[in-house]
Design a protein around this motif. Sequence first.
Motif, short mmCIF file in Angstrom:
data_model
loop_
_atom_site.label_atom_id
_atom_site.label_comp_id
_atom_site.label_asym_id
_atom_site.label_seq_id
_atom_site.Cartn_x
_atom_site.Cartn_y
_atom_site.Cartn_z
N LEU A 32 0.84 -1.19 0.00
CA LEU A 32 0.00 0.00 0.00
C LEU A 32 0.88 1.24 0.00
N ASN A 33 0.71 2.06 -1.03
CA ASN A 33 1.48 3.30 -1.15
C ASN A 33 0.53 4.48 -0.98
N CYS A 34 0.70 5.19 0.15
CA CYS A 34 -0.12 6.37 0.45
C CYS A 34 0.72 7.64 0.45
N GLU A 35 1.80 7.65 -0.29
CA GLU A 35 2.71 8.80 -0.28
C GLU A 35 2.00 10.07 -0.72
N GLY A 36 2.21 11.13 0.05
CA GLY A 36 1.69 12.43 -0.33
C GLY A 36 0.21 12.62 -0.15
N LEU A 37 -0.44 11.78 0.66
CA LEU A 37 -1.87 11.96 0.92
C LEU A 37 -2.03 12.91 2.10
N ASN A 38 -2.19 14.17 1.81
CA ASN A 38 -2.19 15.19 2.85
C ASN A 38 -3.50 15.31 3.60
N GLN A 39 -4.51 14.52 3.21
CA GLN A 39 -5.75 14.48 3.96
C GLN A 39 -5.69 13.48 5.12
N LEU A 40 -4.66 12.66 5.15
CA LEU A 40 -4.57 11.64 6.20
C LEU A 40 -4.12 12.26 7.50
N ALA A 41 -4.90 12.06 8.56
CA ALA A 41 -4.54 12.56 9.89
C ALA A 41 -4.52 11.43 10.91
N THR A 42 -5.59 10.66 10.96
CA THR A 42 -5.66 9.52 11.87
C THR A 42 -6.10 8.29 11.09
N LEU A 43 -5.48 7.16 11.38
CA LEU A 43 -5.80 5.92 10.68
C LEU A 43 -5.79 4.75 11.65
N THR A 44 -6.75 3.85 11.46
CA THR A 44 -6.77 2.57 12.16
C THR A 44 -6.92 1.49 11.11
N PRO A 70 -3.59 -8.17 7.69
CA PRO A 70 -2.77 -9.33 8.05
C PRO A 70 -1.76 -9.76 7.00
N LYS A 71 -1.94 -9.39 5.72
CA LYS A 71 -1.02 -9.80 4.66
C LYS A 71 -0.06 -8.68 4.25
N LEU A 72 -0.19 -7.51 4.82
CA LEU A 72 0.60 -6.36 4.39
C LEU A 72 2.09 -6.54 4.68
N THR A 73 2.92 -6.25 3.67
CA THR A 73 4.38 -6.33 3.85
C THR A 73 5.05 -4.97 3.68
N HIS A 74 4.50 -4.08 2.85
CA HIS A 74 5.12 -2.78 2.59
C HIS A 74 4.06 -1.69 2.65
N LEU A 75 4.40 -0.60 3.37
CA LEU A 75 3.47 0.50 3.56
C LEU A 75 4.25 1.81 3.58
N SER A 76 3.76 2.80 2.83
CA SER A 76 4.45 4.09 2.79
C SER A 76 3.49 5.23 3.07
N PHE A 77 3.90 6.08 4.03
CA PHE A 77 3.23 7.34 4.31
C PHE A 77 4.19 8.51 4.05
N ALA A 78 5.19 8.31 3.22
CA ALA A 78 6.11 9.39 2.89
C ALA A 78 5.33 10.57 2.32
N GLY A 79 5.65 11.77 2.78
CA GLY A 79 4.97 12.95 2.30
C GLY A 79 3.61 13.21 2.93
N CYS A 80 3.18 12.36 3.87
CA CYS A 80 1.89 12.57 4.56
C CYS A 80 2.16 13.48 5.76
N ARG A 81 2.13 14.76 5.54
CA ARG A 81 2.60 15.73 6.53
C ARG A 81 1.63 15.97 7.67
N LYS A 82 0.39 15.51 7.54
CA LYS A 82 -0.60 15.74 8.60
C LYS A 82 -0.88 14.49 9.43
N LEU A 83 -0.21 13.38 9.11
CA LEU A 83 -0.48 12.15 9.84
C LEU A 83 -0.01 12.28 11.28
N SER A 84 -0.94 12.14 12.21
CA SER A 84 -0.61 12.30 13.62
C SER A 84 -0.90 11.06 14.44
N SER A 85 -1.76 10.18 13.95
CA SER A 85 -2.15 9.00 14.74
C SER A 85 -2.29 7.79 13.82
#
Length: 271
Positions: A177-189, A193-208
């Motif tokens: 899952l590549n979420c790079e540069g998603l500036n609307q992301l602030a909180t995520l839950t 179970p199968k995830l191996t790679h995840l990117s929040f690069a450039g997600c400047r508002k992610l706080s939780s």
Amino acid sequence: EAIRHLAVNFPHLASLSLARTSITDEVVREVCVQWRSSLVELDISQCSSLSTESIQAAMSAGIRTIRAARLNDLENVHLNGGRASELFLVSCPYLESLDFFNDSIVETIHLDHCRYLVDAALFCNPRAVSLVNCARLAQLTITSTRLHGLKLQACSRISSDVVEALCREHASTLAELNCEGLNQLATLTLSLPKLTHLSFAGCRKLSSLHLQAPMLQRIEFCAKAPLRMVSIDAPPSLEVVNSRDSFLFSHPDARAADGERSDGTIPITAT
């Protein structure tokens, strides 16, 4: 006349490029009929006169790889049945919406750099979807039993709710899952179970972030993100990139590891 000449000389043609020509939808339909049993790759990119009909004809013929980049006449595309291994609708400048219906099957869909794309309903059982730099995309629906990879890089209007809904829908199969540069992301839950790679690069508002990903190998954050609440259920070998602070992660296999706390979590410092 040229198509008939080709058919005589190359009756089992497997690959054909008509890119940057002035062909019409009628010519594409003729190509798909003429080589229906042999053609596996068709390139109709940058053909200014083509419409949705050409893509539908290629899918109905079962052509495996369809390259249809930079088609200027595509706006609201509705595809009704057919199949392809790879469909490239890259950099279509006026594409606003895309829908698949009636058992359409596309294994990999590339929709990168469609800057006016607002809504995509991908009811075609894809294995991988790439939507890099679709800056106006706000609504995304994917129907699939095998979605493995999803790229949402620089889709700046995609919200936390959309990401969470997609992850719930595809939790049993999603591995990248590549979420790079998603500036609307602030909180995520998320629970994947199968995830191996995840990117929040450039997600400047992610706080939780609360993440359960027992197979996760690598996660990347934005170094400038205001991360305050982060909990990750992942293996001790998890590689964490660009997080400014240490945070806690836990994994059932980590209870005997060095540094264990009373709650079974272990402090991890980013690299």
